[in-house]
Structures are given as structure tokens and as C-alpha cells.
Scaffold this motif. Sequence first.
Motif, mmCIF file in Angstrom:
data_model
loop_
_atom_site.group_PDB
_atom_site.id
_atom_site.type_symbol
_atom_site.label_atom_id
_atom_site.label_comp_id
_atom_site.label_asym_id
_atom_site.label_seq_id
_atom_site.Cartn_x
_atom_site.Cartn_y
_atom_site.Cartn_z
ATOM 1 N N PRO A 149 0.804 -1.238 -0.174
ATOM 2 C CA PRO A 149 0.018 0.055 0.104
ATOM 3 C C PRO A 149 0.889 1.129 0.201
ATOM 4 O O PRO A 149 1.807 1.374 0.849
ATOM 5 C CB PRO A 149 -0.677 -0.096 1.253
ATOM 6 N N GLY A 150 0.469 2.167 -0.818
ATOM 7 C CA GLY A 150 1.393 3.501 -1.169
ATOM 8 C C GLY A 150 2.568 3.498 -1.856
ATOM 9 O O GLY A 150 3.050 4.485 -2.463
ATOM 10 N N MET A 151 2.897 2.232 -2.298
ATOM 11 C CA MET A 151 3.789 2.370 -3.329
ATOM 12 C C MET A 151 3.179 2.431 -4.898
ATOM 13 O O MET A 151 2.991 1.720 -5.498
ATOM 14 C CB MET A 151 4.797 0.878 -3.268
ATOM 15 N N SER A 152 3.202 3.763 -5.276
ATOM 16 C CA SER A 152 2.534 3.830 -6.495
ATOM 17 C C SER A 152 3.837 3.579 -7.392
ATOM 18 O O SER A 152 5.040 3.198 -7.049
ATOM 19 C CB SER A 152 2.252 5.486 -6.637
ATOM 20 N N TRP A 153 3.483 3.515 -8.777
ATOM 21 C CA TRP A 153 4.460 3.008 -9.844
ATOM 22 C C TRP A 153 5.632 3.724 -9.541
ATOM 23 O O TRP A 153 6.798 3.401 -9.715
ATOM 24 C CB TRP A 153 3.758 3.142 -11.217
ATOM 25 N N MET A 154 5.410 5.089 -9.305
ATOM 26 C CA MET A 154 6.909 6.080 -9.552
ATOM 27 C C MET A 154 7.327 5.930 -8.227
ATOM 28 O O MET A 154 8.324 6.780 -7.912
ATOM 29 C CB MET A 154 6.376 7.378 -9.685
ATOM 30 N N LYS A 155 6.907 5.146 -7.170
ATOM 31 C CA LYS A 155 7.815 4.849 -5.844
ATOM 32 C C LYS A 155 8.578 3.638 -5.920
ATOM 33 O O LYS A 155 8.911 3.140 -4.826
ATOM 34 C CB LYS A 155 6.854 5.249 -4.610
ATOM 35 N N MET A 156 8.267 2.859 -6.987
ATOM 36 C CA MET A 156 8.807 1.511 -7.209
ATOM 37 C C MET A 156 10.411 1.544 -7.543
ATOM 38 O O MET A 156 10.822 2.528 -8.184
ATOM 39 C CB MET A 156 8.475 0.858 -8.344
ATOM 40 N N PRO A 157 11.209 0.693 -6.701
ATOM 41 C CA PRO A 157 12.460 0.717 -6.924
ATOM 42 C C PRO A 157 12.992 0.338 -8.404
ATOM 43 O O PRO A 157 12.050 -0.010 -9.217
ATOM 44 C CB PRO A 157 13.017 -0.063 -5.842
ATOM 45 N N LEU A 158 14.039 0.922 -8.869
ATOM 46 C CA LEU A 158 14.347 0.721 -10.252
ATOM 47 C C LEU A 158 14.866 -0.740 -10.835
ATOM 48 O O LEU A 158 14.412 -1.010 -11.990
ATOM 49 C CB LEU A 158 15.758 1.548 -10.571
ATOM 50 N N PHE A 159 15.110 -1.646 -9.696
ATOM 51 C CA PHE A 159 15.486 -3.103 -10.202
ATOM 52 C C PHE A 159 13.937 -3.682 -10.452
ATOM 53 O O PHE A 159 13.988 -4.254 -11.672
ATOM 54 C CB PHE A 159 16.031 -3.778 -9.263
ATOM 55 N N PRO A 160 12.905 -3.586 -9.785
ATOM 56 C CA PRO A 160 11.622 -3.891 -10.229
ATOM 57 C C PRO A 160 11.189 -3.449 -11.404
ATOM 58 O O PRO A 160 10.761 -4.051 -12.567
ATOM 59 C CB PRO A 160 10.616 -3.429 -9.020
ATOM 60 N N TRP A 161 11.663 -1.987 -11.865
ATOM 61 C CA TRP A 161 11.205 -1.221 -12.937
ATOM 62 C C TRP A 161 11.722 -2.070 -14.112
ATOM 63 O O TRP A 161 11.451 -2.240 -15.198
ATOM 64 C CB TRP A 161 11.522 -0.006 -12.884
ATOM 65 N N ALA A 162 13.095 -2.237 -13.804
ATOM 66 C CA ALA A 162 13.860 -2.937 -15.171
ATOM 67 C C ALA A 162 13.333 -4.291 -15.161
ATOM 68 O O ALA A 162 13.139 -4.704 -16.483
ATOM 69 C CB ALA A 162 15.351 -3.098 -14.615
ATOM 70 N N LEU A 163 12.805 -4.901 -14.218
ATOM 71 C CA LEU A 163 12.304 -6.473 -14.497
ATOM 72 C C LEU A 163 10.628 -6.183 -15.084
ATOM 73 O O LEU A 163 10.523 -7.154 -15.824
ATOM 74 C CB LEU A 163 11.956 -7.117 -13.096
ATOM 75 N N TYR A 164 10.216 -5.170 -14.930
ATOM 76 C CA TYR A 164 8.860 -4.865 -15.582
ATOM 77 C C TYR A 164 9.210 -4.766 -16.939
ATOM 78 O O TYR A 164 8.433 -5.561 -17.877
ATOM 79 C CB TYR A 164 8.326 -3.595 -14.848
ATOM 80 N N GLY A 165 10.071 -3.949 -17.511
ATOM 81 C CA GLY A 165 10.537 -4.069 -18.993
ATOM 82 C C GLY A 165 10.698 -5.434 -19.449
ATOM 83 O O GLY A 165 10.277 -5.639 -20.592
ATOM 84 N N THR A 166 11.863 -6.117 -18.746
ATOM 85 C CA THR A 166 12.466 -7.523 -19.025
ATOM 86 C C THR A 166 11.159 -8.332 -19.431
ATOM 87 O O THR A 166 11.093 -8.871 -20.151
ATOM 88 C CB THR A 166 13.151 -7.902 -17.892
ATOM 89 N N SER A 167 10.170 -8.380 -18.461
ATOM 90 C CA SER A 167 9.086 -9.248 -18.100
ATOM 91 C C SER A 167 8.458 -8.955 -19.760
ATOM 92 O O SER A 167 8.066 -10.131 -20.208
ATOM 93 C CB SER A 167 8.241 -9.267 -17.058
ATOM 94 N N TRP A 168 7.845 -7.998 -19.858
ATOM 95 C CA TRP A 168 7.300 -7.500 -21.092
ATOM 96 C C TRP A 168 7.903 -8.039 -22.322
ATOM 97 O O TRP A 168 7.384 -8.736 -23.320
ATOM 98 C CB TRP A 168 6.830 -6.289 -21.280
ATOM 99 N N ILE A 169 9.371 -7.936 -22.403
ATOM 100 C CA ILE A 169 10.020 -8.363 -23.508
ATOM 101 C C ILE A 169 10.035 -10.183 -23.414
ATOM 102 O O ILE A 169 9.778 -10.715 -24.663
ATOM 103 C CB ILE A 169 11.611 -7.993 -23.666
#
Lengths: 95, 536, 205
Positions: B192-212
Motif C-alpha cells: 500500500p502506498g507504493m505507486s508506480w513512481m515509488k517503485m525501486p528501479l530494479f523492479p522497474w527494470a524487471l517490468y520492462g524485461t518481463s514484457w520483452i
Amino acid sequence: MEKDQHTHIVKYRTYVYVLIALLFMTFVSVAVTGIDLGPYTVTTALLLASIKSVLVLLIFMHLKFDKKFYGIMVASVFLLLACVIVITFMDYLYR
Amino acid sequence: MSEAVNQHTEVSYLEYKGRFKGLFAWIFSTDHKRIGLLYLYSMLVLFSVAALLGLAMKIELIAPGKTIMDAQTYNSFFTLHGITMIFLIVVPGLPAVFGNFFLPIMIGAKDVAFPKLNLLSWWIYIIGAFIALSAQFIGDGPPDTGWTFYAPYSFRTGTNMLPAVTGAFVLGFSSIATGINFIVTMHRMRAPGMSWMKMPLFPWALYGTSWIQVLATPIVGVTLLMIVLERTMQIGFFDPALGGDPILYQHLFWIYSHPAVYIMILPAMGVISEIIPTFARKTIFGYKAIVVSTLAIAFVGYFVWGHHMFTSGMSGTALYTFSILTFFVAIPSAIKIFNWVATLHKASIDIQTPFLWALCFLFVFMVGGLSGMVLGALSTNVHLHDTAFVVAHFHFIVFGGTGYAFFGAIHYWYPKMFGKMYDKSWANIGLAIFFTGFNILYLPMFYLGMTGMPRRYYDYVDEFHGPNIVSSLGALLMISGLIIIITNLVRSAKHGVPAEADPWKGKTLEWTVASPPSLENFEEIPTVTKHPYGYE
Amino acid sequence: MNDHQVHIDEHRDDEGAKTGMWIFIFTELLLFGGLFIAYSVYRYLNPLAFHLAAEELDTTLGTINTVILLVSSMTIAMSISAIQYKNKKLTLILMGITLLLALAFMVNKYFEWSGKISHGIYPGSMTLQEASRGELLFFGLYYAMTGLHALHIVIGMAFIGYVMHLVVKNEVQHDNFAILENSGLYWHLVDLIWIFLFPLFYLIT
């Protein structure tokens, strides 16, 4: 958790209308094949297929009633595939 | 939260007793942390084998002519080295090991969205690995096509292609399962409270990776399936004799395999984006720019596959298109480099082993990236295509990028994963030897490529002898560095000093839980209010 | 988000399951996408041969199969409404009709393929080796794409059959039918692919 997604129930009637539309377009595309439209034959067939698939996606697959984010994902995936095909044809069209 | 649940969660994930005992408590565990370690151990074994194959090839190249193996053995060695390293290690590597372990913890979840699917993906991985590697031992000799399985040779060669191709096909499912799991986890299970723009960058990178992973893997799946059908049932797809176009195979193969390069490098960039702010003790510079460039790389990276085929006989229009798009995809990568360097500016840096790995990453990644620009330009590509230059570029990017980030990640998160600290001085010595060896090994190959030494040959003319000796000695040095690093890590798991919960003074959520984490990670799901890198 | 106390094994997230299913559907779409790329390239390179080869295919059979799939798609969609109306019997009937129609599709496919094979049109046959390369490619793609599609029909039938079993055991009910929805999504995917396969193979005369 969020159960509100499932509150919307699609009426049986809606599905029947969609099916009639789909069947109609199927028969039209079969009929059009008999007429020689030159290069437009493929275009017509694919256009009708696209309309049919949009209907299936929106009503049968509930995209119209779901969160918008599903629709955006589906559109992006089709766009991606279209881009890949176009770029592949950059090679074949001009070879 | 009730008292019973509290006591239940205090046992660390390493000691937790479930339904099964011993080995079964691991290979049937749906705990994301145990699955992460399962992947780590499997990859450690496979990596050792593949690295030794690489060393054997370098020893073969220490002198012209036959040194320790004949041409056919060399061909099968580089094929097996490629298949193992690409499909079994670098593609699944960072997401499967560190993504599985840390993604849920970093976003404040107790597990991934589909724990059973997660376990299944490891089993598929192991089955795929066995099928791919069985090609070495059964049938008519090991495959010799290289990891790209180019048509028409891949269905003309008498060697044992089917298991290798089928194995790669099976491994795709493992990759897809992991990708689906991660995307849903990030969409549904952020604290709760972790909006997309409060997510750390490693999860963000994994998000891009997962889509590929999800959107590119099926294409290679069906392409490999076509190779299988072509070999077994004589259905014409790519064989010119059956009307097919071999270049179409290259298109389809690289439609997956180029985005696959971004499957390899995006999580690596994510790891670096975690390590640098922790040791610079500063908020990362340009968080949003890094997020946007992650997604931009994932997207544009999908449309540049043709730069692997500049000399295959594509149309001129296609050549220009792919070359321009290739230059475009370099922009977001460069943005990230600038962001990392800017983070270091005026920081009070705590120099520790993970940070040194990140610094080395920046160096090798830049060498790799800039040499990639040389290859992305049409005119130079014609000269350098299929030479040792490509091999050097590729290893600087993939081994230098993903490999360094992998070792950086393991040194960064090791205390959290095992609850022990490794011997830091041995780790630094290992890194120094490894880094020196790495550069001595691959830098001469740039030169060799420019002077015309082709890749994938077990022999060469006398002019190339000198740089090859240097390169082969570098390989020996690099392997000895690797042995020090891995021995230190393995040894410390048992003998290391117990680690505290936050040895590096990191700010992301994984440092708020115990080392090693309890079975359910959090006794109570945290509520996030701050930016992930709040140092000021 | 009010179920934090729940043990992870009991975690249930219908929306998440649906998101996962959609992403899986994307992978299926791209799996066929690869074949569609191959199809479009080879059709572009061999327009005349594809034209001639397509005349070998039976448009009537193809049309019947299209109608079958469209109707079955409607019945499975209706079954989701039925379960929401708490009408278990109707749900099962509609799912049963879907399965029967799927079976009819496969029977039809069987006659179509065996007809082709008896005419000597199958991969590696003598007839095809004498045919032009474009025709060879057409039939290669025809068998691969409709074959892969038929495989998906079989998987979809197994999936729907399994969900039917859950409905019978009351494990799928009006407030817990995510898996029924997902089996429906899968079935519509099969339909969706056929919507494109049909004009591309049967209607290019």
C-alpha cells in the motif's frame, strides 16, 4: 479485494446479436470472394476479419466492460505485431 | 496480526520446515526465495561448464593449427558454449535468480502472484536444460551450427540438432512463465502506498524485461518449431529447395533474439541503479529518466533486429531503417550511463565490493556499447561482420554487462540472501584479477577483428598469432579470478561472519527485513510513503 | 487490500489471475504471429501459386468450421453470464454445447485433412514435390498453422472440460468463477486466430 469487476453481467441477448453480426460478416466475406475485386479482395477479407476480431475482443472477451488497461494492452500487442510485419516488409518490398 | 502468525514468520526461509524434508524441501518449495536459490545453484553448475568450454576454445586458439582439438570439436564447443550461456544463463539469469528473490521483497509482497507457476518454471528450466544438453551425448554427434541455428545449415547438418532446438523451445516456456508472474506481481501486489513512481528501479527494470520475455519469446518458439517440422516432416519453411527463404529464418530468429539482448541487459541496468545510490549515499539522479529509458529500450529494442543481418542480402531500405533504429536505441542506454555518473557527482562514496563491480560495469559496458555503435553503422559493419570484433563487442556487452551486474548483485545482496558476509578482501582481489583478465582477453579481439580474423574458426594465419597469445593468457587469468570469487562466496556461506539486516545502509525495502528473510518476508506488510532512495 | 493477515497459500486474486491469462494470450497471439509473418512474406513472394493452391481447399468445409467456432464462442461467453445468474444447470449445458461444437470442428478437420492426404497432398509427398515451390510453401503453412490451431482446440477442450468438472463440484460459483472466465478467454483466442486463418487460407480465389 476488488470484486466489483464481476458485478457486470452481460445479457444473453447481447451475445446473440454479436453472433448474428459475426455470421453475417463471415457470409459476406465468402460471397465477396466470388466477385473479382482485384487487389481489394485481400483487403476486404482482412478488413472484415479485423472487424470480427474487434467484436470478439470487445464483447465476448469483455474488454468493453473491463478496466481500460486490458484494452490498452491488447491494442499495444496488435500494434507491436503490425510494426514487426511492416518492418519485415521493409526488406521484402524493396529487395 | 495475531501472535501465532508472528511466531510462524520468525523462522528464516533457509530453516523453514515445510511438508517435505531435505532436498525435496527445496525442489518442491513454492517460496520465491528458495526458487531463486534453486536457479542460482543450477546456473552456477552450468556456468562453470560453459566457462570451461570457453577456456578450452581460447587454449585451442593460442597457436595456429590444431592445438588441443580438431575443427569439428571446436564447432560443437562454441555451439554448446553459446546455447548454455545464452539460453540457460544470461537470458534467465538476473530475473530468475535475483528477480525471484528480491522482486516481492522490494515491492513489499509476501511472494510472487503465482507461486506454483514459479516453481513450474524452474522445473521447465531444468527439463529444457537436460533436453538441450542431451544433444551432446545421444544421436549423431553434438550440434555444430552455433547458438543461432541458422537455416539452411541447421536442417542440413547431420549432427544432432533436434534436442538442442527442442531444448531451446522448452526453455522459452520457462522464460514466459517467469515474465507473466512478474508482471502480474507488480500490477497486483505492490505494498500500500507504493505507486508506480515509488517503485525501486530494479523492479522497474524487471517490468520492462518481463514484457520483452512475454512478447518476444513466442516468436522464437514458433521459429524453432518450424525448424523441428522442417527437419522431421519436410515441411518447407526456410529450405530454398522447398521454396523457402533462409533470410526469413534470420528475420524471425532475430525478432526474438535481439530483444533477448535487452532481456539480458535491462535487469543488469536495474541492479546497477540499485547499487550506485546505496554506496553513493545519494538519491539516484533522474529517477524518472531512468524509468522512461528502461521502457524506451524495451520498446525500441524490439525493432532493431535487422542489424544482425546487414550482410545477409536485405534490401537497401531495410538496411537504412535498421541502422537508424539501432542508433536510436543507444540514446536511452546513454541516458542511463549519464544518470549513474551524475549520481556519483559530489557523493560521499562508500567504496565496497558491490560498488567496485558497478564501476567496472560502467567501464566495460561503455566499451561494449560504443563498439556496438561501430557495428550498427552500415559501412563499418560490412568490414567487421562475423569477425572477432563482434565476439569482443558481444562479450563486453553480455559478459561485461550482465555478467558484471550478476556478480555485483550477488556481492550486494549476498548478506541478505544467506545472512552471512563474505570475505571482502578476497572478493576485491578476485575482482581485480577477473577484471584484468577480462580486458586482456577481449580487448585484443577488437584488434584481431579489425585486422580481419573471422570468428568461429579453430585455426588462423600466422599474422594473428601475437594478439591471440595475449588473449588466451587473459582467459587463464580471468578464470583464476572467477575461481577466487566463487570459492570465496561458497566458503562464506558456511564460515562467513553473520550479517546485520542492513550492512550497506540501503534504503529499499529488502534492507528493512531480517537477514536472511523470514518465510513470509514481512511480519506486517509495510506502508510506503517515501521515494525508494530517500537519503537526504 | 484488506487481507494481509491471510497466509500466502490462501492468497486469492481473481483480477490478477485474469491479468495473467491475458498476458498468456498475448504470448499465444505472438506464437501465431510468427507464422503469420512467414505466411505474409511467402504470399507476397508467390502470389500466383498461393492463389492456385488455395483453390484446392474446400471453402464450404472452412465456412462450416467458422460457423461452428463462432457459435461455440458465443455459448462459452453465455455460460459466464449463466453462472453469474446462479444457474448451474444452464452453465453446464452451455459448456457442454461448446465442447460438442469443438468436437464437431475436429471431426470436420479430420475429414478435411484426410481428404487432402488421400489426394497425395501432405508434406514430403510425391505430388507436392512435383508442385511449384509456392504451392509447397502454401501447404506447409496450411498444415503447420491449422495443425497448431487444432492443437489449441484440443488444449481448450481439456481446459473447458476441467472447468466443467469444477462447476459440477461447486468449486466454481457465482462469486468465484475466475477460472471459467479464463477458460472462456482461451476459447475466444482460438476463435480469434481462426477468424484470420479462414480468409487467409480458404478465401484467396
